[in-house]
Design an enzyme around this catalytic site. Structure first.
Site, PDB file in Angstrom:
ATOM      1  N   SER A 115     -14.816   4.315 -19.947  1.00  0.00           N
ATOM      2  CA  SER A 115     -14.143   4.655 -21.203  1.00  0.00           C
ATOM      3  C   SER A 115     -15.158   4.855 -22.315  1.00  0.00           C
ATOM      4  O   SER A 115     -16.243   4.261 -22.302  1.00  0.00           O
ATOM      5  CB  SER A 115     -13.207   3.497 -21.564  1.00  0.00           C
ATOM      6  OG  SER A 115     -12.821   3.563 -22.918  1.00  0.00           O
TER       7      SER A 115
ATOM      8  N   LYS B 241     -16.312  -2.682 -19.297  1.00  0.00           N
ATOM      9  CA  LYS B 241     -16.535  -1.344 -18.721  1.00  0.00           C
ATOM     10  C   LYS B 241     -18.042  -1.049 -18.654  1.00  0.00           C
ATOM     11  O   LYS B 241     -18.529  -0.497 -17.664  1.00  0.00           O
ATOM     12  CB  LYS B 241     -15.820  -0.276 -19.548  1.00  0.00           C
ATOM     13  CG  LYS B 241     -14.290  -0.289 -19.416  1.00  0.00           C
ATOM     14  CD  LYS B 241     -13.827   0.207 -18.059  1.00  0.00           C
ATOM     15  CE  LYS B 241     -12.311   0.303 -17.949  1.00  0.00           C
ATOM     16  NZ  LYS B 241     -11.869   0.610 -16.562  1.00  0.00           N
TER      17      LYS B 241
ATOM     18  N   TYR C   5     -13.080  -5.325 -23.733  1.00  0.00           N
ATOM     19  CA  TYR C   5     -12.773  -4.264 -22.772  1.00  0.00           C
ATOM     20  C   TYR C   5     -13.968  -3.320 -22.620  1.00  0.00           C
ATOM     21  O   TYR C   5     -14.412  -3.016 -21.509  1.00  0.00           O
ATOM     22  CB  TYR C   5     -11.549  -3.491 -23.265  1.00  0.00           C
ATOM     23  CG  TYR C   5     -11.165  -2.263 -22.473  1.00  0.00           C
ATOM     24  CD1 TYR C   5     -10.444  -2.373 -21.299  1.00  0.00           C
ATOM     25  CD2 TYR C   5     -11.498  -0.987 -22.926  1.00  0.00           C
ATOM     26  CE1 TYR C   5     -10.067  -1.238 -20.583  1.00  0.00           C
ATOM     27  CE2 TYR C   5     -11.125   0.146 -22.222  1.00  0.00           C
ATOM     28  CZ  TYR C   5     -10.407   0.015 -21.052  1.00  0.00           C
ATOM     29  OH  TYR C   5     -10.034   1.138 -20.351  1.00  0.00           O
TER      30      TYR C   5
END
Lengths: 326, 326
Positions: free
Chosen positions: A124, A152, A148
């Site tokens: 992402s 990632k 998050y």
């Protein structure tokens, strides 16, 4: 060819599996079997031209990752993840699923003798954090501002090392914000980028919490599926040791999104957007990327919409069977 | 102030603890106690002006990290690591110590109620991997080409997220190659950068396995200690969310190193270097950084030697009591 998809019940997972099931092939190679897993049993794609198996699996449970790769799938699309908002709200769950879950999958692959699958990882643009240059180059550092994004970025590093070591053939693609997301509005801070298009087209009102000058980086769900399929076709010679790729996208402002909606659906539809500034969302979005210079991915053959009009038309074709609620 | 040093028996650990023990203070604040841990009991610094405790601890053993932070040290220097060569040779050990060990320490800190120590992490320029621009900017991406570099890059991301969340005040400093390393020659691929200076000064022959044109990024052990101490003085206002800093260094070629040795110690000493090209080492070193534009660290007050002559003089002063074996 045997394919495994983790996180198959998510929005991107459903789009990808529908496409694989319909095509019956991946990059020209016939699909022998398609295994779909998620924390709840994923739905089966309709009209599948291939053998599809769907199962519930918690990749973080002991032995579970090993079972997933026991069938030695040739290609693994690893999409399973706790999403941004939840990973921020639940620190432990985010690390357990997004970091430990990915590592367990990698270790299960490494544990299989004479096995080197293609692993396509859905990363992402959340791996990046402000402040940014005007257009973010491919060589820009990853300084995530969410757990998050951190998870990632760590998964990218792990996959790159497992790739370098020869345990798998890895590629990590950093997806733009996906617009127009189908389905009900969610509480993600990025939700409005989709809902200001999706809801008016369906006859409903939508709330715009930020200024029209806000610029962001978009791709349609159809493009996201295309990215994943194309990533699976790339080999070591093309990727070298730099297997993390920022995907191309469309940089546009919210005002440009609304102008496109007006062009395609008219003033009455565009008038269904209600301005209601939300200081929290304004602050969050202010730290997000606005534009990338994704030249490496473009050189490798990834393609994306060129206008937001195109992105809206994809939504009308793929989700609304061509019909706008005027 | 209570201080904990992990990896205290390593070369940098010994230099740092000797300095802390002698100074009796860290950045002007008197040291109440100094706890040194490593896999084997670290030696006690001589002439310590403060209370020093040394213990053996395997940070990866269950409960061990919790015991280390039970005394709630105000500052933690986390230097413990499996070194580059070993992490490449033993995949599992590298990940267990460098990744899991660091994470266990972070989790032990998070588990302590109302506790937010300063954590200074010794990272490395191994987080970067070729190809590079002529001078690597502060914003350059981390694409490590070793498992060690991968583990350091992951630890940086974790510490940044724990910092952002408020579980600790973190800073990660990417150390240059340290020259002149004291002690016996080791098998590290980078060993020759030190041995071609250290061995001739001590009356021994040294082998140079690469061409004199090879350029690399250096700092003395004394500077490395200075980096760690200065990093401990930096606060949130100065670091913001970008807590990973590439340290300043001296960019010079092997030929410039040898010229400096000749200036300081004469032709006879410099003649003790034997050229013996090693294709493996040539290939490894070819992927290493040559020069950084470490402007952020310099703006934050980190300092380093300006010439390799200075680096040699530091070695002669600190390790040879001023004496060269002519």
């Amino acid at each position: 060819m045997k394919i495994l998809v983790t996180g198959a019940a998510g929005m991107i997972g459903r789009k990808l599996t529908a496409r694989l099931a319909t095509d019956g092939a991946l990059n020209g190679v016939p699909i022998e079997s398609l295994k779909l897993v998620d924390v709840a049993v994923p739905g089966l794609p309709s009209g599948a031209a291939v053998r599809v198996e769907a199962a519930a699996a918690d990749i973080t449970a002991p032995g579970e990752a090993g079972k997933l790769v026991a069938g030695r799938p040739h290609v693994i699309f690893h999409l399973a993840a706790v999403v941004s908002g939840e990973a921020e709200a639940d620190f432990e769950k985010g690390y357990r699923v997004n970091l430990d879950g990915t590592r367990l999958l990698l270790e299960a692959i490494r544990a299989q003798p004479d096995y080197r699958p293609k692993l396509v990882f859905a990363s992402s643009i959340a791996v990046f954090g402000a402040p940014f240059p005007e257009a973010i180059p491919d060589e820009f550092m990853t300084t995530p501002l969410t757990s998050y994004g951190t998870q990632k970025a760590i998964a990218e590093l792990l996959i790159a090392d497992y790739n370098r070591r020869g345990f798998l053939d890895g590629v990590a693609i950093r997806l733009p914000t996906i617009a127009v997301r189908p389905g009900a509005p969610n509480r993600a801070a990025s939700g409005f980028f989709s809902s200001i298009i999706r809801e008016p087209l369906a006859g409903h009102e939508a709330v715009l919490p930020v200024d029209e000058s806000v610029r962001h980086w978009h791709a349609s769900p159809r493009s996201a599926t295309g990215f994943l399929l194309h990533a699976a076709s790339l080999g070591r010679a093309q990727l070298s040791n730099r297997i993390c790729l920022t995907m191309p996208g469309l940089s546009c402002t919210v005002g440009e999104q609304i102008a496109a909606l007006r062009r395609i659906a008219g003033d009455k539809v565009a008038a269904r957007i209600r301005r209601e500034p939300d200081p929290t969302i304004i602050r969050i979005v202010d730290g997000w990327p606005r534009r990338f210079d994704a030249r490496r991915a473009i050189a490798l053959g990834f393609t994306v919409e060129k206008t937001f009009d195109e992105i809206i038309r994809v939504h009308i074709e793929d989700e609304l069977a061509g019909k706008i609620t005027a």
